[in-house]
Write a protein that holds these residues in place. Structure first.
Motif, mmCIF file in Angstrom:
data_model
loop_
_atom_site.group_PDB
_atom_site.id
_atom_site.type_symbol
_atom_site.label_atom_id
_atom_site.label_comp_id
_atom_site.label_asym_id
_atom_site.label_seq_id
_atom_site.Cartn_x
_atom_site.Cartn_y
_atom_site.Cartn_z
ATOM 1 N N GLN A 1 14.369 -41.014 -40.773
ATOM 2 C CA GLN A 1 13.342 -42.005 -40.476
ATOM 3 C C GLN A 1 11.990 -41.305 -40.498
ATOM 4 O O GLN A 1 11.426 -41.004 -39.443
ATOM 5 C CB GLN A 1 13.583 -42.626 -39.107
ATOM 6 C CG GLN A 1 14.907 -43.358 -39.038
ATOM 7 C CD GLN A 1 15.048 -44.143 -37.760
ATOM 8 O OE1 GLN A 1 14.072 -44.618 -37.187
ATOM 9 N NE2 GLN A 1 16.264 -44.291 -37.300
ATOM 10 N N PRO A 2 11.473 -41.042 -41.699
ATOM 11 C CA PRO A 2 10.269 -40.210 -41.818
ATOM 12 C C PRO A 2 9.076 -40.766 -41.058
ATOM 13 O O PRO A 2 8.202 -40.012 -40.658
ATOM 14 C CB PRO A 2 9.995 -40.181 -43.321
ATOM 15 C CG PRO A 2 10.813 -41.269 -43.900
ATOM 16 C CD PRO A 2 11.971 -41.472 -43.009
ATOM 17 N N PHE B 1 13.654 -37.893 -26.383
ATOM 18 C CA PHE B 1 14.777 -38.822 -26.282
ATOM 19 C C PHE B 1 14.796 -39.856 -27.406
ATOM 20 O O PHE B 1 15.501 -40.847 -27.333
ATOM 21 C CB PHE B 1 14.797 -39.500 -24.914
ATOM 22 C CG PHE B 1 15.078 -38.535 -23.800
ATOM 23 C CD1 PHE B 1 16.182 -37.693 -23.872
ATOM 24 C CD2 PHE B 1 14.250 -38.438 -22.709
ATOM 25 C CE1 PHE B 1 16.449 -36.790 -22.865
ATOM 26 C CE2 PHE B 1 14.510 -37.534 -21.693
ATOM 27 C CZ PHE B 1 15.608 -36.705 -21.771
ATOM 28 N N SER B 2 13.984 -39.616 -28.447
ATOM 29 C CA SER B 2 14.133 -40.478 -29.615
ATOM 30 C C SER B 2 15.248 -39.937 -30.507
ATOM 31 O O SER B 2 15.584 -40.536 -31.515
ATOM 32 C CB SER B 2 12.821 -40.564 -30.391
ATOM 33 O OG SER B 2 12.509 -39.314 -30.957
ATOM 34 N N VAL B 3 15.820 -38.775 -30.139
ATOM 35 C CA VAL B 3 16.957 -38.228 -30.874
ATOM 36 C C VAL B 3 18.224 -38.541 -30.082
ATOM 37 O O VAL B 3 18.349 -38.157 -28.921
ATOM 38 C CB VAL B 3 16.806 -36.701 -31.042
ATOM 39 C CG1 VAL B 3 17.988 -36.123 -31.787
ATOM 40 C CG2 VAL B 3 15.508 -36.382 -31.765
ATOM 41 N N SER C 1 15.044 -45.853 -31.446
ATOM 42 C CA SER C 1 13.731 -46.393 -31.133
ATOM 43 C C SER C 1 13.892 -47.818 -30.632
ATOM 44 O O SER C 1 14.564 -48.621 -31.272
ATOM 45 C CB SER C 1 12.850 -46.386 -32.388
ATOM 46 O OG SER C 1 11.581 -46.833 -32.072
ATOM 47 N N PRO C 2 13.337 -48.204 -29.505
ATOM 48 C CA PRO C 2 12.521 -47.379 -28.613
ATOM 49 C C PRO C 2 13.377 -46.342 -27.883
ATOM 50 O O PRO C 2 14.552 -46.585 -27.616
ATOM 51 C CB PRO C 2 11.967 -48.392 -27.622
ATOM 52 C CG PRO C 2 12.958 -49.500 -27.604
ATOM 53 C CD PRO C 2 13.529 -49.561 -28.984
ATOM 54 N N ASP D 1 7.724 -37.738 -33.477
ATOM 55 C CA ASP D 1 8.405 -37.101 -32.353
ATOM 56 C C ASP D 1 7.972 -37.791 -31.070
ATOM 57 O O ASP D 1 6.860 -38.290 -30.981
ATOM 58 C CB ASP D 1 8.000 -35.628 -32.257
ATOM 59 C CG ASP D 1 8.612 -34.817 -33.375
ATOM 60 O OD1 ASP D 1 9.517 -35.340 -34.038
ATOM 61 O OD2 ASP D 1 8.172 -33.679 -33.573
ATOM 62 N N GLN D 2 8.833 -37.784 -30.083
ATOM 63 C CA GLN D 2 8.452 -38.385 -28.807
ATOM 64 C C GLN D 2 8.848 -37.485 -27.649
ATOM 65 O O GLN D 2 9.679 -37.855 -26.827
ATOM 66 C CB GLN D 2 9.113 -39.751 -28.659
ATOM 67 C CG GLN D 2 8.722 -40.702 -29.767
ATOM 68 C CD GLN D 2 9.368 -42.067 -29.614
ATOM 69 O OE1 GLN D 2 9.651 -42.503 -28.518
ATOM 70 N NE2 GLN D 2 9.575 -42.742 -30.723
ATOM 71 N N PRO D 3 8.241 -36.291 -27.588
ATOM 72 C CA PRO D 3 8.577 -35.427 -26.453
ATOM 73 C C PRO D 3 8.163 -36.090 -25.153
ATOM 74 O O PRO D 3 7.158 -36.813 -25.109
ATOM 75 C CB PRO D 3 7.788 -34.149 -26.703
ATOM 76 C CG PRO D 3 6.802 -34.472 -27.752
ATOM 77 C CD PRO D 3 7.268 -35.678 -28.483
#
Lengths: 670, 364
Positions: B115-116, A66-68, A151-152, B120-122
């Protein structure tokens, strides 16, 4: 990291698409073989990069990253895996990425299969394909970036539009896009030929399989979309003349015409300029379709992207590509060498007739779809407070499209049976007599059995029978052994002759028979029964020869929705045929109700039920339909696609030779 | 770092796609080759069809003539086109485009759009991060879906609001507290929390909206430490240091000595150039001395109240202080003395008794 790598791959693919659209074309113009040689590897790497990007986005969906932003807006951690994946292309950004992926994969496929192609043509085709890809990659990066981050990150997504959470959605858009975008290859071939200034049978030989592939997918995609609308929107119609549907029908009509005109070109080296124009128009109509759906100029279920920046961008792409290619056409087409001339009564003459009718019907749909928009735009510009709004619907199309479609369909078996160069209309008519008589008998018999019902239905069924029998006649005639079918041992000979017929002949017959099936399915809708009732549990109503009983109403929970279903039992006298469970669903994430139709297939017909309202005392407001033979509408299109597939397997190079011997033994060198 | 390497590899692959074919020798590929091949194949096929009996002999002958005619034409065309020339300068330009043009376009474009540094935040790995607390996420998701189905459930909003705040989802916190206040009615505590959420959502800025909510809280309960603190913070942000120092000092005097807020308030006062009140200076002492100092201060307060027993706030502080110092007997004693001393102040007595009940030392 995966997300960012995907993002970078997309940017890099954009850079490569620019290279692809410049260096090989430069090579063609400068006659530099080395520059032209860059086209194939660049096209392959570009496709690989877009694929990396697509896989990265899919990974983000599957892992609920969910950061996308795109994932947050269109997914939900509680969604079943299938819908997490189909969620990738259920939204504007993702579907544009799929569009470009298919475009790039087609370019790569041409690059892989292009070893036998003339180098200048290959470079031109891939260059043109690169230019289209560049435009759409820029569109994605500038206005619709699926890789925007947040983000967050929130802990939960907003879910998917419930209407779109359906197996149909998983298949319909990719098929449709394969069709739309597949025609980009024909477009690129046309542009390549115009740049090179040369077009001939070789060109037609190489463009034909791509056109066929695109046509097959578009046929399946449209049919799938129609079926999806039929059972998901809950009012039992299968075609609404909705602008978005028309947007896919127009390239189909033009593409069908193109398919036939390339055959003429391949066999007879004729209709060159027209074929080039059709290639350009077919893809232009696909682009217009994309514009109509993506810009939000239409207000319909499909227009879930409403954003003027995007609309303007796509309009600019449209103007550049359609305008640019037509300008190129106007400039270069007169330089193309014209091919042979031919008699009006011949296979190629019949195909010209086919093209005329298809082009005219396509123009009709075009006017009916765009006129209301144009009128609103112009009057809105003259008088902003009071733009004229009209809606053009089924009555218009029934009056304009059908009169063009019916004569075309009547003529199909004739065209199929005529020989190349010099046809013998009388001979063909003789051969088709059996089919014609049988079709008339079918019409009369059906009319007699259903006396008092709608007259259009038996006529339509007769037309369908004529198409099927007429298509078979061609196969039967061509496999007829010298002494007739019934001489001793001749039946076996006939079978082996039939098996030895070119696959394209079988493909043609199958595809035309498929149209016949669809026509029968459409005609039978006239016998459909519709009832709008409010029923108490235990109550039974009649529905077109069957009975429907409401057993009760019950709540139920799905993975991410609650629903109330009405349990219906369909009876034939005392025999239970099956149960239906139409319902109303509420999806937790969007708090939006949808209705789910209940379908029961009886033979080729369907009993269709949808819930209008469930009252607190357990009574249910229902719409019930009996739709005889309705499945034929979609089965027919599947048969058409199968015919196309069979024809695709025919890899032979062809040459149309005139026939000198007696008509019944006529075997054109197809 | 890994990201950079992968991006560099991708860029390299893209450049190679252009460079490799450029390095190849110009192909001896005549333009007409494929064409002649095509017609030759056609001729072969006519022969095959004739052999299989699909073509009559005379038809095959006609077809052969036609194909041969086209083959000859194609060969003539091929001869007319000179062999493909390739100029070195064109190859150099193309190579330059690959080596310089591609990275020059893609790298800056990517650094503008992407935003390199953001990993990732799965969802699965994020739940592990939060102390393997998968149940918490699930519970949260359940509450949220419950609330989206039943948005009028005020209790639900009140439960979820502090969770939002602890997760840093301040906007959601604001929405939740606003809903709780609307649905369950405004109380000082709910208003306090709403105001706090508004400040947090505005990155610590006490906005006009937050002020309005805090003022409503203070109207309902003028002693609310939270609301007074954020109002004072607002004054500080307005540049009104004097008012801020005054308000902070007042809070320090009202909270029990040793309360954790004292220290940070004292720091704020010092930063604004003021002198923290005596109570706060204690906080600066080492722990052992702190206790002694606190005890001394409490005794001082007790002595002052023994002389003049009309100070309600004083009694409240004294009882609270004994409770904090874990001296229940003294607290009870102070409560009784206070109640007696405030005999002619029913309002003050009620507050004192209420405090006694809260601290569970009342029962008189």
């Amino acid at each position: 990291m995966i997300v960012e790598v995907g993002h970078y791959a997309l940017v890099l693919a954009f850079a490569l698409s620019l290279v692809l659209s410049v260096i090989p074309i430069w090579g063609v113009v400068a006659r530099d073989g080395v520059l032209m040689g860059t086209a194939r590897p660049v096209a392959l790497v570009m496709a690989a990069l877009v694929a990396v990007s697509f896989v990265a986005l899919t990974a983000a969906y599957v892992t609920s990253d969910f950061s996308v932003v795109n994932v947050v807006q269109n997914s939900h951690s509680a969604k079943p895996l299938v819908y997490k994946i189909s969620g990738v292309w259920s939204n504007h950004e993702g579907s544009m990425l799929l569009w470009v992926l298919i475009l790039a994969v087609f370019a790569a496929a041409v690059a892989v299969r292009g070893s036998g192609m003339p180098q200048r043509l290959l470079a031109g085709v891939l260059g043109a394909q690169g230019a289209v890809a560049a435009a759409f990659l820029a569109f994605i990066l500038v206005t619709s970036n699926p890789f925007a981050r947040l983000s967050p990150a929130p802990f939960e997504g907003q879910g998917l539009n419930p209407l779109l959470q359906d197996p149909g959605l998983a298949i319909h858009p990719p098929l449709l896009y394969l069709g739309y975008v597949g025609f980009s290859i024909a477009f690129s071939f046309a542009v390549g030929a115009l740049i090179e200034g040369r077009i001939d049978a070789v060109w037609a030989r190489f463009v034909r399989p791509w056109t066929l592939v695109a046509w097959i997918f578009l046929t399946l995609g449209i049919s799938m979309g129609s079926y999806w609308a039929y059972y998901e929107l809950g009012w039992g119609g299968w075609w609404f003349w909705d602008p978005v549907e028309n947007a896919s029908l127009m390239p189909w009509l033009a593409g069908t015409a193109l398919l036939h005109s390339t055959v003429v070109m391949e066999k007879r080296d004729a209709l060159k300029v027209w074929t080039i124009l059709l290639s350009i128009l077919t893809f232009s109509l696909s682009l217009i379709g994309t514009f109509l759906v993506r810009s939000g100029v239409l207000t319909s279920v499909h227009a879930f992207a409403t954003d003027p920046t995007r609309g303007t961008f796509i309009l600019a792409i449209l103007i550049i590509f359609i305008g640019g290619s037509l300008a190129l056409f106007a400039w270069r087409a007169p330089m193309l060498r014209q091919g042979g001339i031919f008699a009006p009564v011949s296979r190629e003459g019949a195909l010209v007739l086919n093209n005329l009718f298809l082009a005219a019907s396509c123009a009709t749909v075009f006017v009916g779809t765009l006129y209301p928009l144009a009128l609103e735009a112009v009057t809105g510009w003259l008088d902003p407070a009071n733009p004229a709004k009209i809606s053009v619907g089924a009555p218009f199309f029934n009056l304009t499209f059908l009169p063009l479609a019916i004569p075309l369909l009547l003529a199909v078996p004739f065209g199929q049976s005529l020989a190349w160069k010099r046809g013998d209309l009388l001979g063909v008519a003789q051969r088709l007599v059996t089919a014609g008589v049988l079709a008339v008998l079918v019409t009369v018999a059906v009319l007699a059995v259903t006396w008092g019902g709608p007259v259009a239905a038996p006529l339509g069924i007769g037309l369908g029978a004529w198409l099927i029998l007429g298509s078979l006649t061609e196969i039967v005639t061509r496999s007829r052994p010298a002494g007739g079918f019934f001489a001793s041992g001749n039946l076996g000979k006939a079978l082996s002759r039939a098996a030895g017929l070119p696959r394209s002949a079988w493909g043609t017959a199958l595809a035309h028979a498929g149209i016949g099936l669809t026509v029968i399915g459409i005609a039978a809708t006239a016998w459909g029964v519709e009832r709008i009732v409010t029923m108490k549990p235990g109550e039974t109503v009649d529905l077109g020869g069957y009975q429907v009983r409401l057993d009760g109403v019950a709540p139920r929970n799905g993975p991410d929705y609650r629903e109330t279903v009405a349990r219906l039992v369909v009876l034939d006298g005392s025999k239970v045929l099956g149960t239906l469970e139409p319902g109303k669903r509420i999806f937790a994430a969007r708090n939006m109700p949808t209705s789910e139709a209940g379908l029961l297939t009886v033979g080729l017909g369907q009993v269709y039920a949808s819930v209008a309202e469930i009252e607190s005392d357990g009574r249910a407001g229902l719409r019930l339909y009996w739709k005889p033979l309705v499945l034929l509408i979609w089965l027919g299109s599947v048969v058409m696609a199968l015919g196309g597939g069979l024809s695709l397997l025919d890899r032979r190079v062809r040459l149309g030779a005139p026939v000198r011997s007696r008509a019944p033994a006529a075997v054109p060198a197809e | 770092m890994v990201v950079t390497i992968v991006l560099a590899l991708l860029t390299g692959a893209a450049a190679l796609a252009v460079l490799l074919p450029l390095a190849r020798r110009p192909a001896a590929h005549a333009a007409g080759d494929a064409d002649t091949g095509f017609y030759a194949a056609q001729l072969a096929e006519i022969d095959r069809d004739a052999a299989r009996g699909l073509l009559a002999a005379d038809e095959a002958e006609v077809a052969r003539v036609e194909a041969a005619r086209r083959l000859l034409a194609a060969e003539r065309r091929a001869a007319a086109v000179s062999a493909d020339a390739s100029a070195t300068w064109r190859r150099r330009v193309a190579a330059l485009v690959a080596l310089v043009g591609i990275p020059l376009l893609s790298v800056p474009l990517y650094y503008t759009l992407g935003q390199p540094s953001l990993p990732d935040q799965p969802l699965a790995s994020r739940s592990q991060e939060s102390k393997g607390n998968l149940d918490f996420d699930q519970a949260m998701a359940r509450i949220e879906s419950h609330l989206s189905a039943n948005p009028e459930d005020g209790r639900g909003w009140e439960v979820v609001a502090p969770l939002y705040m602890s997760m840093g989802r301040y906007d959601d916190g604001v929405r939740a507290w606003a809903s709780a206040n609307r649905l369950l009615g405004e109380t000082p505590a709910r208003l306090d929390n709403w105001g706090e959420a508004l400040v947090a959502a505005a990155d610590g800025l006490v906005t006009a909206e937050a002020r309005a909510v805090l003022d409503r809280a203070l109207k309902a309960d003028p002693t609310s430490v939270k609301s007074r603190f954020y109002r004072a913070l607002g004054a500080e942000q307005d540049g009104d240091s004097k008012a801020a120092i005054e308000a902070y000092s007042k809070i320090i005097e009202d909270v029990p000595p040793g309360s954790p807020v004292v220290k940070s308030l004292a720091e704020r006062i010092t930063k604004l150039g003021g002198t923290p009140p005596a109570a706060a200076q204690v906080a600066a002492l080492p722990p052992k001395d702190q206790m002694d100092a606190i005890k001394g201060m409490v005794e001082g307060l007790a002595a002052r109240l023994a002389q003049d027993g009309s100070d309600v706030e004083g009694w409240l502080r004294l009882v609270r202080s004994y409770a904090v110092l874990n001296e229940p007997d003294k607290a009870k004693d102070a409560l009784q003395r206070g109640t007696t001393a405030l005999a002619d102040n029913p309002d003050g007595r009620a507050r004192l008794e209420a405090l006694g009940r809260d601290l569970k030392i009342g029962g008189s």
